[in-house]
Design an enzyme around this catalytic site. Structure first.
Site, mmCIF file in Angstrom:
data_model
loop_
_atom_site.group_PDB
_atom_site.id
_atom_site.type_symbol
_atom_site.label_atom_id
_atom_site.label_comp_id
_atom_site.label_asym_id
_atom_site.label_seq_id
_atom_site.Cartn_x
_atom_site.Cartn_y
_atom_site.Cartn_z
ATOM 1 N N LYS A 53 0.809 -1.363 0.044
ATOM 2 C CA LYS A 53 -0.090 0.003 0.069
ATOM 3 C C LYS A 53 0.918 1.432 0.013
ATOM 4 O O LYS A 53 0.644 2.156 -0.598
ATOM 5 C CB LYS A 53 -0.862 -0.155 1.314
ATOM 6 C CG LYS A 53 -1.956 -0.936 1.191
ATOM 7 C CD LYS A 53 -2.944 -1.059 2.530
ATOM 8 C CE LYS A 53 -3.880 -2.317 2.349
ATOM 9 N NZ LYS A 53 -4.419 -2.876 3.522
ATOM 10 N N GLN A 97 -5.560 -2.030 9.755
ATOM 11 C CA GLN A 97 -5.195 -3.241 8.907
ATOM 12 C C GLN A 97 -6.038 -4.268 10.141
ATOM 13 O O GLN A 97 -5.691 -4.406 10.989
ATOM 14 C CB GLN A 97 -3.889 -3.460 8.817
ATOM 15 C CG GLN A 97 -3.421 -4.514 8.360
ATOM 16 C CD GLN A 97 -3.838 -4.711 6.830
ATOM 17 O OE1 GLN A 97 -3.429 -3.853 6.007
ATOM 18 N NE2 GLN A 97 -4.415 -5.746 6.175
ATOM 19 N N ASP A 120 -11.538 2.293 3.126
ATOM 20 C CA ASP A 120 -11.791 0.703 2.853
ATOM 21 C C ASP A 120 -13.445 0.610 2.556
ATOM 22 O O ASP A 120 -13.490 -0.414 2.167
ATOM 23 C CB ASP A 120 -11.443 0.271 4.127
ATOM 24 C CG ASP A 120 -10.274 -0.751 4.196
ATOM 25 O OD1 ASP A 120 -9.861 -1.182 3.130
ATOM 26 O OD2 ASP A 120 -9.642 -1.300 5.338
#
Ligand code: NAD
Length: 284
Positions: A53, A97, A120
Site C-alpha cells: 500500500k 489493518q 476501506d
C-alpha cells in the site's frame, strides 16, 4: 477457446498513472492526499500488504504513514488514536489493518472511523449508501472487480452474476455493486446445495471462497467471465487463486489471474478512495 486474461496489474498501473495526474493537480492547490494506516501487532501478512500500500501510494505522489501499535494495545487506546486521526485535517484516509488482536472488537473500531475518511468502505454508513446506490466509499476489492469487468466493456446489465462467497468484505458487496449495475445476482456459499447448477448459469462468476482451485471448468458456462478473488499460499510459497486457471480458461471468455489479478486492483481502489476523500467529494 482460450480466455482473454484481464490483467489487474496492468490496469492498476494505468489507473495509478491517471491518479498521479490528479494528485499533482491537488498538490498545486495545496492539498496532498494522505493515507494513514494503523497496524496493531506483528502479523507478517499484514506487514507485507501494508508495504504494498505504501509503495503504491508513493507511486501516485500521495503521502502515507503507518502507525504501529503493539499487539497488547487496548481497544480504548486504539479508539483514542482513531479520534485523533478523525480530527486531523491533514489525514484524508484512515485504514486499520485487519485482523485485530482478540481484545479489540473490529466492529467497534470500524464504526469509530469517520465515514468521510473510511477509504476501506467498511463503515456501515458507506455500506448502507452503497446499497441504496448513493455516493459512498466503495469497499476496495468489490470496486476493483467491477472496474476490471468494465475495463473490457463486458456487459453487466441483464446478465446473471453468480457470487461464490458471502463475506462482508468481498462476497456481499460485490453482489450489491453488480446489482447496482443491473445484473441479476445469485449468492452461493458454504451451505449452498448443488453449487454447479448455479455457477453453470453464470455470465459473470465471482469466486471468493478462500480454497485453492475450488472451481474448475466443470462449474463454468462457455463464454463466461470468471473473476478469481482468492489468494492462497501453496506449499512452495507461491500464490494461487480459488480457480483452477488452466482448466477454467478453456471455457471462459475472460478470466482474471492470481497473482496480477484482483489483488493490485484492491490497493489501487484504496488510493482512488483516498483521492476522493482529499477532494472532499464524499457527501458525508
Ligand atoms: P471468507 O472466509 O470470509 O469467506 C469465504 C466464503 O466462501 C464464505 O462466505 C463461505 O460461505 C464460502 N465458502 C466456503 N467454502 C465454500 C464452498 N465449498 N462452496 C461454496 N462456498 C464456500 O473469505 P473472504 O474474506 O471473502 O476472502 C475470500 C478469498 O479472497 C480469500 O482467499 C482471501 O484471501 C481473498 N481475498 C482477496 C482479496 C484481494 O484483494 N484479492 C481481498 C480480500 C480477500
Amino acid at each position: 477457446m482460450s480466455a482473454e486474461v484481464i490483467n489487474g496489474k496492468e490496469l492498476a498501473h494505468e489507473l495509478r498513472m491517471e491518479m498521479k495526474e490528479q494528485v499533482s493537480q491537488l498538490k498545486q492547490s495545496g492539498i496532498t492526499p494522505h493515507l494513514t494506516v494503523i497496524l496493531v501487532g506483528d502479523n507478517p501478512a499484514s506487514r507485507s500488504y501494508i508495504r504494498g500500500k505504501e509503495k503504491a501510494a508513493a507511486e501516485t505522489g500521495m503521502s502515507s504513514d503507518v502507525i504501529e501499535l503493539p499487539a497488547s494495545t487496548t481497544e480504548d487506546a486504539l479508539l483514542q488514536e482513531i479520534t485523533k486521526l478523525n480530527e486531523d485535517a491533514s489525514v484524508h484516509g484512515i485504514l486499520v489493518q485487519l485482523p485485530l488482536p482478540d481484545q479489540i472488537s473490529e466492529k467497534q473500531i470500524i464504526e469509530a472511523i469517520s465515514p468521510a475518511k473510511d477509504v476501506d468502505g467498511f463503515h456501515p454508513i458507506n455500506i448502507g449508501r452503497m446499497m441504496t446506490g448513493d455516493d459512498a466509499f466503495l469497499s476496495c476489492t468489490p470496486y476493483g472487480i467491477v472496474t476490471m469487468i468494465k475495463s473490457k466493456a463486458i456487459p453487466i446489465a441483464g446478465k446473471h452474476a453468480v457470487i461464490i462467497g458471502r463475506s462482508n468484505i468481498v462476497g456481499k458487496p460485490v453482489g450489491q455493486l453488480l446489482l447496482n449495475e443491473n445484473a441479476t445476482v445469485t449468492y452461493c456459499h458454504s451451505k449452498t446445495e448443488n453449487l454447479k447448477e448455479f455457477t453453470k448459469q453464470a455470465d459473470i462468476l465471482v469466486v471468493a471462497v478462500g480454497k485453492a482451485h475450488a472451481i474448475n471448468q466443470d462449474y463454468i458456462k462457455e463464454g463466461a467471465t470468471v473473476i478469481d478473488v482468492g489468494i492462497n499460499r501453496q506449499a512452495d510459497g507461491k500464490l494461487t487463486g480459488d480457480v483452477d486457471f488452466e482448466s477454467a480458461q478453456e471455457k471462459a471468455a475472460y478470466i482474471t489471474p492470481v497473482p496480477k489479478g484482483v489483488g493490485p486492483m484492491t490497493i489501487t481502489m484504496l488510493l482512488k478512495n483516498t483521492i476522493k476523500a482529499a477532494k472532499g467529494l464524499s457527501s458525508h
